[in-house]
Design a protein around this motif. Structure first.
Motif, PDB file in Angstrom:
ATOM      1  N   VAL A   1       0.832  -1.205   0.000  1.00 25.65           N
ATOM      2  CA  VAL A   1       0.000   0.000   0.000  1.00 25.65           C
ATOM      3  C   VAL A   1       0.865   1.253   0.000  1.00 25.65           C
ATOM      4  O   VAL A   1       0.355   2.365   0.007  1.00 25.65           O
ATOM      5  CB  VAL A   1      -0.964   0.022   1.210  1.00 25.65           C
ATOM      6  N   GLY A   2       2.200   1.077  -0.012  1.00 27.26           N
ATOM      7  CA  GLY A   2       3.128   2.199  -0.085  1.00 27.26           C
ATOM      8  C   GLY A   2       3.608   2.424  -1.505  1.00 27.26           C
ATOM      9  O   GLY A   2       3.235   1.712  -2.440  1.00 27.26           O
ATOM     10  N   ASN A   3       4.471   3.426  -1.648  1.00 24.13           N
ATOM     11  CA  ASN A   3       4.979   3.779  -2.975  1.00 24.13           C
ATOM     12  C   ASN A   3       6.405   4.327  -2.838  1.00 24.13           C
ATOM     13  O   ASN A   3       6.725   5.407  -3.328  1.00 24.13           O
ATOM     14  CB  ASN A   3       4.066   4.828  -3.623  1.00 24.13           C
ATOM     15  N   CYS A   4       7.268   3.560  -2.179  1.00 26.20           N
ATOM     16  CA  CYS A   4       8.626   4.038  -1.885  1.00 26.20           C
ATOM     17  C   CYS A   4       9.434   4.214  -3.172  1.00 26.20           C
ATOM     18  O   CYS A   4       9.333   3.407  -4.100  1.00 26.20           O
ATOM     19  CB  CYS A   4       9.339   3.052  -0.963  1.00 26.20           C
ATOM     20  N   LEU A   5      10.258   5.249  -3.183  1.00 27.15           N
ATOM     21  CA  LEU A   5      10.987   5.606  -4.399  1.00 27.15           C
ATOM     22  C   LEU A   5      11.936   4.516  -4.871  1.00 27.15           C
ATOM     23  O   LEU A   5      12.205   4.390  -6.060  1.00 27.15           O
ATOM     24  CB  LEU A   5      11.781   6.895  -4.169  1.00 27.15           C
ATOM     25  N   TYR A   6      12.482   3.730  -3.940  1.00 27.23           N
ATOM     26  CA  TYR A   6      13.513   2.759  -4.302  1.00 27.23           C
ATOM     27  C   TYR A   6      13.012   1.322  -4.308  1.00 27.23           C
ATOM     28  O   TYR A   6      13.812   0.393  -4.434  1.00 27.23           O
ATOM     29  CB  TYR A   6      14.699   2.847  -3.329  1.00 27.23           C
TER      30      TYR A   6
ATOM     31  N   ASN B   1      12.611  10.363   5.599  1.00 30.12           N
ATOM     32  CA  ASN B   1      11.790   9.169   5.428  1.00 30.12           C
ATOM     33  C   ASN B   1      10.549   9.465   4.585  1.00 30.12           C
ATOM     34  O   ASN B   1      10.212   8.720   3.666  1.00 30.12           O
ATOM     35  CB  ASN B   1      11.364   8.629   6.795  1.00 30.12           C
ATOM     36  N   ASP B   2       9.873  10.559   4.897  1.00 30.54           N
ATOM     37  CA  ASP B   2       8.637  10.867   4.172  1.00 30.54           C
ATOM     38  C   ASP B   2       8.905  11.314   2.739  1.00 30.54           C
ATOM     39  O   ASP B   2       8.055  11.139   1.859  1.00 30.54           O
ATOM     40  CB  ASP B   2       7.836  11.927   4.915  1.00 30.54           C
ATOM     41  N   THR B   3      10.080  11.865   2.478  1.00 28.70           N
ATOM     42  CA  THR B   3      10.465  12.170   1.098  1.00 28.70           C
ATOM     43  C   THR B   3      10.591  10.885   0.293  1.00 28.70           C
ATOM     44  O   THR B   3      10.163  10.808  -0.867  1.00 28.70           O
ATOM     45  CB  THR B   3      11.807  12.937   1.063  1.00 28.70           C
ATOM     46  N   ILE B   4      11.153   9.866   0.909  1.00 30.45           N
ATOM     47  CA  ILE B   4      11.406   8.594   0.234  1.00 30.45           C
ATOM     48  C   ILE B   4      10.166   7.703   0.198  1.00 30.45           C
ATOM     49  O   ILE B   4       9.856   7.085  -0.827  1.00 30.45           O
ATOM     50  CB  ILE B   4      12.549   7.842   0.939  1.00 30.45           C
ATOM     51  N   ARG B   5       9.435   7.664   1.309  1.00 28.09           N
ATOM     52  CA  ARG B   5       8.385   6.656   1.477  1.00 28.09           C
ATOM     53  C   ARG B   5       6.964   7.219   1.456  1.00 28.09           C
ATOM     54  O   ARG B   5       5.999   6.469   1.522  1.00 28.09           O
ATOM     55  CB  ARG B   5       8.610   5.901   2.789  1.00 28.09           C
ATOM     56  N   GLY B   6       6.837   8.545   1.377  1.00 29.50           N
ATOM     57  CA  GLY B   6       5.512   9.152   1.306  1.00 29.50           C
ATOM     58  C   GLY B   6       5.111   9.839   2.599  1.00 29.50           C
ATOM     59  O   GLY B   6       5.464   9.393   3.697  1.00 29.50           O
ATOM     60  N   ARG B   7       4.363  10.907   2.472  1.00 29.08           N
ATOM     61  CA  ARG B   7       3.957  11.703   3.625  1.00 29.08           C
ATOM     62  C   ARG B   7       3.178  10.857   4.636  1.00 29.08           C
ATOM     63  O   ARG B   7       2.255  10.124   4.272  1.00 29.08           O
ATOM     64  CB  ARG B   7       3.107  12.883   3.153  1.00 29.08           C
ATOM     65  N   GLY B   8       3.557  10.988   5.904  1.00 29.63           N
ATOM     66  CA  GLY B   8       2.885  10.250   6.972  1.00 29.63           C
ATOM     67  C   GLY B   8       3.466   8.877   7.240  1.00 29.63           C
ATOM     68  O   GLY B   8       3.094   8.226   8.227  1.00 29.63           O
ATOM     69  N   SER B   9       4.384   8.425   6.389  1.00 30.44           N
ATOM     70  CA  SER B   9       4.908   7.066   6.544  1.00 30.44           C
ATOM     71  C   SER B   9       5.803   6.926   7.780  1.00 30.44           C
ATOM     72  O   SER B   9       5.856   5.862   8.393  1.00 30.44           O
ATOM     73  CB  SER B   9       5.673   6.640   5.290  1.00 30.44           C
TER      74      SER B   9
END
Length: 351
Positions: free
Chosen positions: A20-25, A120-128
């Protein structure tokens, strides 16, 4: 458990690529998946194969394992056999019901956190970050927090101590730093994500300092082959004991590792999708492992005199050898030099 000791303490099953996430890497994104997930019956067979192989611990990764609907059926089956079970989560799908199931089954759970809240939130999404930290707190309160896991990128490479501090505060068994391997979504975003060789050099020396600073309080480890060279340079007296008994980052594609994918395929690297070894539906894990030990390709990879470029002439070749998957991504050749390493071998400095 099986009576004969297995070559591996743990065999890991990537149970899904869904998340359910959208991590950059993300290495295991659905858009890169070509195969379906096994059903519950075949998942039980995977557990059985690891049991007969003899490993005492059954690892579960993803994607996000907690979104697989039958995951606790499979965990309960593994626990009934007698396995220790380990699982890694992002915290994105973490809730009270899933926590209770993890606690009831004594599943030692790792959580991915990539630096402080901002990075972390830059990489993995806001609130992550807050979701992951909530999972860390709840797992810690219930005594099943295993590791905090970080993947190093340009965004978080200076945030290592924050992660170690979290591990200490919440009594994690270990903190693990992964270098960035260009597979899945990471390959597409590599120019913007990958630390430079010089940044890695600084970061690994910094992590070594943290390893010393927090010794006896937090066990700090690194998944990156060339971290061995850093430790050899910094602490030659205690190096060999650490290298043989405490280092997680050795390149495994030479036949020292095996894991199972969401469709039941065996593979010899935790990142490289290209070198499959058959499928659990048709071949046993023990037989596959034995074949792997005789594989011409993997024997060639194990012999580091076959490495090319500066990796091939490096005096630290035998303890490092670079990441073969990263070398293949950048050069098209599994045996070429790992371009993420800043070190210039002595043989090249003297010419």
């Amino acid at each position: 458990m099986a009576t004969k000791k297995a070559p591996l303490y743990m065999v890991t099953w990537r149970c899904t690529r869904r998340c359910v996430g959208n991590c950059l890497y993300c290495s295991y994104t659905p858009e890169h998946a070509k195969d379906d997930e096994v059903d519950t019956k075949t998942a039980y067979k995977i557990v059985d194969e690891v049991y007969y192989f003899g490993s005492p611990c059954f690892g579960i990764s993803g994607g996000e394992p907690l979104i697989r609907q039958d995951i606790f059926d499979i965990i309960e089956y593994a626990k009934k056999i007698g396995f220790g079970v380990s699982l890694i989560t992002s915290g994105f799908a973490f809730d009270e019901k899933r926590l209770n199931n993890l606690v009831r089954n004594e599943v030692y759970t790792a959580v991915s956190i990539d630096g402080d809240r901002e990075s972390n939130d830059t990489i993995r999404g806001r609130g992550s970050y807050d979701k992951a930290l909530y999972a860390v707190k709840k797992l810690s309160e219930n005594g099943i927090l295993d590791c905090i896991v970080t993947t190093m990128t340009k965004y978080n490479i200076k945030d290592s101590e924050h992660v170690v501090e979290l591990a200490e505060e919440y009594d994690a068994r270990m903190v693990v730093f992964h270098n960035l391997v260009p597979v899945g979504r990471a390959g597409s975003n590599m120019p913007n994500l990958a630390p430079s060789p010089e940044e890695y050099e600084w970061a690994f020396n910094n992590i070594y300092d943290l390893q010393v600073k927090y010794a006896g309080r937090v066990h700090v480890n690194v998944y990156a082959p060339f971290y061995a060279r850093i430790v050899r340079q910094r602490n030659p007296t205690n190096f060999w004991d650490w290298f043989q008994n405490g280092f997680l980052g050795k390149c495994t594609i030479g036949g020292n590792y095996i894991s199972i994918t969401e469709n039941g395929d065996y593979r010899s690297c935790g990142f490289n999708e290209n070198y499959r070894l058959g499928n659990v539906k048709y071949k046993g894990l023990k037989a596959t492992w034995n074949e792997l030990q005789r594989s011409k390709l993997h024997l060639k990879l194990r012999d580091k005199s076959n490495l090319k470029g500066k990796c091939g002439v490096c005096e630290y070749r035998e303890i490092c050898g670079g990441c073969r998957t990263r070398a293949e991504y950048y050069t098209g050749d599994l045996f070429e030099s790992d371009p993420a390493c800043a070190y210039v071998p002595k043989a090249l400095r003297e010419t």
